[in-house]
Design a protein around this motif. Structure first.
Motif, PDB file in Angstrom:
ATOM      1  N   VAL A   3      22.644 -58.909  26.523  1.00 12.61           N
ATOM      2  CA  VAL A   3      21.214 -59.156  26.330  1.00 12.61           C
ATOM      3  C   VAL A   3      20.573 -59.183  27.716  1.00 12.61           C
ATOM      4  CG1 VAL A   3      21.455 -60.410  24.143  1.00 12.61           C
ATOM      5  CG2 VAL A   3      21.519 -61.683  26.286  1.00 12.61           C
ATOM      6  N   MET A   4      19.311 -58.758  27.784  1.00 10.20           N
ATOM      7  CA  MET A   4      18.637 -58.594  29.066  1.00 10.20           C
ATOM      8  C   MET A   4      17.357 -59.401  29.109  1.00 10.20           C
ATOM      9  SD  MET A   4      16.507 -55.428  30.559  1.00 10.20           S
ATOM     10  CE  MET A   4      17.643 -54.147  30.068  1.00 10.20           C
ATOM     11  N   SER A   5      17.122 -60.019  30.259  1.00  8.88           N
ATOM     12  CA  SER A   5      15.855 -60.686  30.492  1.00  8.88           C
ATOM     13  C   SER A   5      15.197 -59.999  31.675  1.00  8.88           C
ATOM     14  CB  SER A   5      16.125 -62.158  30.788  1.00  8.88           C
ATOM     15  OG  SER A   5      14.913 -62.819  30.971  1.00  8.88           O
ATOM     16  N   LEU A   6      14.059 -59.373  31.416  1.00  8.38           N
ATOM     17  CA  LEU A   6      13.398 -58.550  32.428  1.00  8.38           C
ATOM     18  C   LEU A   6      12.074 -59.199  32.817  1.00  8.38           C
ATOM     19  CD1 LEU A   6      13.181 -55.776  33.930  1.00  8.38           C
ATOM     20  CD2 LEU A   6      12.232 -54.831  31.816  1.00  8.38           C
ATOM     21  N   THR A   7      11.877 -59.477  34.091  1.00  6.50           N
ATOM     22  CA  THR A   7      10.546 -59.891  34.547  1.00  6.50           C
ATOM     23  C   THR A   7       9.991 -58.798  35.444  1.00  6.50           C
ATOM     24  OG1 THR A   7      11.398 -61.165  36.424  1.00  6.50           O
ATOM     25  CG2 THR A   7      11.045 -62.367  34.400  1.00  6.50           C
ATOM     26  N   LEU A   8       8.719 -58.515  35.228  1.00  2.00           N
ATOM     27  CA  LEU A   8       8.048 -57.365  35.838  1.00  2.00           C
ATOM     28  C   LEU A   8       6.686 -57.778  36.334  1.00  2.00           C
ATOM     29  CD1 LEU A   8       8.378 -54.665  33.048  1.00  2.00           C
ATOM     30  CD2 LEU A   8       9.399 -54.541  35.309  1.00  2.00           C
ATOM     31  N   PRO A   9       6.277 -57.302  37.507  1.00  2.13           N
ATOM     32  CA  PRO A   9       4.923 -57.626  37.966  1.00  2.13           C
ATOM     33  C   PRO A   9       3.849 -56.919  37.147  1.00  2.13           C
ATOM     34  CG  PRO A   9       6.072 -56.227  39.560  1.00  2.13           C
ATOM     35  CD  PRO A   9       7.062 -56.563  38.507  1.00  2.13           C
ATOM     36  N   SER A  23      19.628 -60.041  39.038  1.00  4.12           N
ATOM     37  CA  SER A  23      19.376 -59.197  40.211  1.00  4.12           C
ATOM     38  C   SER A  23      17.896 -59.299  40.544  1.00  4.12           C
ATOM     39  CB  SER A  23      19.740 -57.739  39.897  1.00  4.12           C
ATOM     40  OG  SER A  23      21.117 -57.605  39.598  1.00  4.12           O
ATOM     41  N   VAL A  24      17.592 -59.812  41.740  1.00  2.00           N
ATOM     42  CA  VAL A  24      16.216 -60.025  42.172  1.00  2.00           C
ATOM     43  C   VAL A  24      15.838 -58.944  43.185  1.00  2.00           C
ATOM     44  CG1 VAL A  24      14.610 -61.662  43.244  1.00  2.00           C
ATOM     45  CG2 VAL A  24      16.500 -62.515  41.823  1.00  2.00           C
ATOM     46  N   ALA A  25      14.659 -58.348  42.996  1.00  2.00           N
ATOM     47  CA  ALA A  25      14.200 -57.281  43.893  1.00  2.00           C
ATOM     48  C   ALA A  25      14.131 -57.779  45.323  1.00  2.00           C
ATOM     49  CB  ALA A  25      12.830 -56.768  43.450  1.00  2.00           C
ATOM     50  N   ASP A  26      14.623 -56.971  46.253  1.00  2.00           N
ATOM     51  CA  ASP A  26      14.611 -57.255  47.687  1.00  2.00           C
ATOM     52  C   ASP A  26      15.464 -58.454  48.064  1.00  2.00           C
ATOM     53  OD1 ASP A  26      13.126 -55.034  48.300  1.00  2.00           O
ATOM     54  OD2 ASP A  26      11.221 -56.054  48.026  1.00  2.00           O
ATOM     55  N   THR A  41      13.507 -66.279  29.253  1.00  2.41           N
ATOM     56  CA  THR A  41      13.282 -66.637  30.646  1.00  2.41           C
ATOM     57  C   THR A  41      11.946 -67.353  30.778  1.00  2.41           C
ATOM     58  OG1 THR A  41      14.636 -64.847  31.507  1.00  2.41           O
ATOM     59  CG2 THR A  41      12.957 -65.729  32.981  1.00  2.41           C
ATOM     60  N   SER A  42      11.957 -68.479  31.466  1.00  2.73           N
ATOM     61  CA  SER A  42      10.749 -69.258  31.724  1.00  2.73           C
ATOM     62  C   SER A  42      10.363 -69.074  33.183  1.00  2.73           C
ATOM     63  CB  SER A  42      10.999 -70.742  31.445  1.00  2.73           C
ATOM     64  OG  SER A  42      11.328 -70.946  30.080  1.00  2.73           O
ATOM     65  N   VAL A  43       9.193 -68.499  33.426  1.00  2.00           N
ATOM     66  CA  VAL A  43       8.724 -68.212  34.779  1.00  2.00           C
ATOM     67  C   VAL A  43       7.652 -69.229  35.160  1.00  2.00           C
ATOM     68  CG1 VAL A  43       7.673 -66.464  36.281  1.00  2.00           C
ATOM     69  CG2 VAL A  43       9.193 -65.752  34.410  1.00  2.00           C
ATOM     70  N   GLU A  88       7.891 -61.656  39.342  1.00  2.00           N
ATOM     71  CA  GLU A  88       8.432 -60.712  40.323  1.00  2.00           C
ATOM     72  C   GLU A  88       9.588 -59.967  39.666  1.00  2.00           C
ATOM     73  OE1 GLU A  88       9.851 -62.862  43.738  1.00  2.00           O
ATOM     74  OE2 GLU A  88      11.570 -63.661  42.680  1.00  2.00           O
ATOM     75  N   LEU A  89       9.834 -58.751  40.158  1.00  2.00           N
ATOM     76  CA  LEU A  89      10.851 -57.912  39.530  1.00  2.00           C
ATOM     77  C   LEU A  89      12.233 -58.553  39.620  1.00  2.00           C
ATOM     78  CD1 LEU A  89      11.720 -55.283  38.189  1.00  2.00           C
ATOM     79  CD2 LEU A  89      11.886 -54.246  40.464  1.00  2.00           C
ATOM     80  N   ALA A  90      12.814 -58.859  38.466  1.00  2.00           N
ATOM     81  CA  ALA A  90      14.157 -59.425  38.398  1.00  2.00           C
ATOM     82  C   ALA A  90      14.742 -59.069  37.043  1.00  2.00           C
ATOM     83  CB  ALA A  90      14.133 -60.942  38.585  1.00  2.00           C
ATOM     84  N   ILE A  91      16.046 -58.870  37.023  1.00  2.00           N
ATOM     85  CA  ILE A  91      16.727 -58.496  35.797  1.00  2.00           C
ATOM     86  C   ILE A  91      17.915 -59.418  35.605  1.00  2.00           C
ATOM     87  CG2 ILE A  91      17.792 -56.640  34.455  1.00  2.00           C
ATOM     88  CD1 ILE A  91      16.302 -55.559  37.693  1.00  2.00           C
ATOM     89  N   GLY A  92      17.889 -60.217  34.563  1.00  2.00           N
ATOM     90  CA  GLY A  92      19.026 -61.053  34.218  1.00  2.00           C
ATOM     91  C   GLY A  92      19.789 -60.396  33.085  1.00  2.00           C
ATOM     92  N   VAL A  93      21.083 -60.232  33.264  1.00  2.00           N
ATOM     93  CA  VAL A  93      21.882 -59.599  32.216  1.00  2.00           C
ATOM     94  C   VAL A  93      23.037 -60.524  31.845  1.00  2.00           C
ATOM     95  CG1 VAL A  93      23.242 -57.593  31.527  1.00  2.00           C
ATOM     96  CG2 VAL A  93      21.296 -57.305  33.075  1.00  2.00           C
TER      97      VAL A  93
END
Lengths: 316, 316
Positions: free
Chosen positions: A87-93, A49-52, B48-50, A127-132
């Motif tokens: 399992v969750m992969s979270l990317t955050l600004p 799920s990618v923000a916006d 995750t690889s950004v 950028e804000l994104a959540i991979g589950v």
């Protein structure tokens, strides 16, 4: 400010193994370690799920956490799987502890109600994104797939349609009260896990409606090699949808809108009563919206819209 | 331009189930379906690889595909797991078919050499990032964890150190020839899967070196509740590292640089010969670089650097 390990340890790890069983090793080592149920098949899906793109970045963090897990679990529901682990992969600004804490609250709450254990993850800058990635189990040959629909089967849908598109419209119009049913349908979808399991042995094919009814029906038709006579007047409309979008807009939202996360199934007519009874026990309607035909193609609705696509191309 | 489904079907699905077994249903349904090996434990990790965080966005697409899978497989290697399956979540700023095709070539090639099946995935619009969830198997109680190091054990490392940091330095200096060993170490790391399996029953603890030797050694020390006497002069330096960074820079790269993806293990001294023989059969050295002690803490190297962190915080 929090470090990466701090974020994982403080907000994601607690309660991560909850009431769910089969977790030998959760967050904190190189991998998570599970004990699968002997004889069951493993069912796996990933959704990011990618923000916006998939949700508004300014949506409540708790809803974002809930929704990121819900959309992945919806795929397990469509297979009739018993959800076990994720399992969750979270990317955050930025490492905003308050945001992550609230986000984790929404994620963990859905873990608890669905009996799923969050057993691993990573946190990155971006950028804000959540991979589950969700993992479930199903007995051999019991999985529901897109490929089993047979001519003569009923086409049916759980719950209500159009709420995802209707909620998005209300969000874009400025509504922010999560008590509003349409907004809940959009931001807090309920994966139909119990319904999926209840439909084992009855449904001949299943898919979850994430891209819109017509688009996902297209996937089911093609995978099964069948056609469909749709009865658009039978579509069960989400509560408040006609008031929000008008009669015509509501019909279009139900046909083409995404983000409904209901199950679209085919099943032999003689299984319909039993299926409706099992779902009634879950307080969920199962509405017949058409019939599977041998001749390919779709009758009863224009099939021109391909539904939601990230990269609309020449060959949808 | 290609649509989302087109990208998945054309570039990610082909050869996705390759030589690997146990895949009942791969790309194309709501979930992938696997047949786990009876009696084995399931081992799962996600990384995750950004772009421009974990790898240069302008790196060759084939290397990006290889690397995204390699860093996840490295976690399975650190558990001693047999790698089986993976699912990928790809976010892309635009649907560039040529790029995705080349990216997929690198990803699939490593699938083939490691016997891993790519069995599912999703593609979204967003900044370039690749999340890979890997699944492997290990017999009960055979998994290597970070927590088993005992006082008196040897501390040892597979392969060579500092190559990740050295390769990054050469990349930043403008080198682009992937025949250069240091660049290969950085952009085309080899997950030590066979080594991890060979070390089952011998290693008392294991972790892969992704954040830098001292940082990952810190995780192992804390998880095991032990200390370490390090012998920095014993560190096996990557080929070309001293020439690239000088003697002092090479030592620092080996101690603190990230992205080496070697295995750091502890093992009882009486197991050392056997472990070295098993790894020699894989053309891989196993070098003793220190000793596990009962008193906590690290001797032999300043432990001040926390290694790579996405969000350096007050409590590393």
């Amino acid at each position: 400010m929090h470090s990466e390990f701090d974020l994982i340890n403080r907000f994601l790890a607690p309660a991560s193994t909850g009431a769910a069983g089969g977790v030998e090793l959760g967050i904190g080592d190189d991998c998570a370690l599970f004990e699968p149920t002997p004889g069951e098949r493993l069912v796996v899906s990933v959704d990011t799920s990618v923000a916006d793109v998939h949700f508004p970045a300014e949506a409540p963090a708790e809803a974002i956490g809930h929704r990121a897990l819900a959309v992945s679990l919806s795929d397990l529901a469509a297979m009739g799987a018993h959800a076990r682990w994720c399992v969750m992969s979270l990317t955050l600004p930025e490492a905003d502890g308050d945001w992550v804490s609230t986000f984790a609250k929404g994620f963990h709450a859905l873990c608890d109600t669905t009996g799923v254990a969050l057993a691993g993850g990573d946190v990155s800058r971006g950028e804000l994104a959540i991979g589950v990635t969700v993992m479930g189990e199903v007995p051999p040959a019991a999985a529901l797939t897109r490929a089993g629909a047979k001519p003569g089967d009923c086409l049916a849908v759980t719950g209500w349609l159009g709420g995802g598109a209707g909620g998005l419209a209300r969000w874009e119009a400025g509504d922010r009260d999560l008590a509003m049913p349409l907004l809940r349908r959009y931001l807090l979808p309920q994966p139909r896990l119990e319904a999926g399991m209840a439909l084992r042995g009855l449904a001949s094919a299943a898919i979850d409606i994430s891209d819109g009814l017509l688009a996902d029906l297209g996937h089911l038709r093609h995978a099964s090699g069948v056609g469909v006579e749709l009865s658009p007047e039978a579509l069960p409309l989400a509560d408040g949808l006609v008031a929000a979008l008008g009669e015509q807009g509501a019909r279009q939202a139900a046909l083409r809108g995404g983000d409904d996360y209901e199950l679209l199934i085919s099943l032999p007519p003689e299984c319909l009563d039993e299926a409706q009874q099992r779902l009634a026990a879950l307080d969920l309607p199962l509405t017949v919206i058409g019939r599977i035909t041998a001749e390919p193609g779709l009758k009863g609705a224009e099939a021109s819209s391909p539904g939601w696509q990230h990269f609309p191309g020449e060959t949808p």
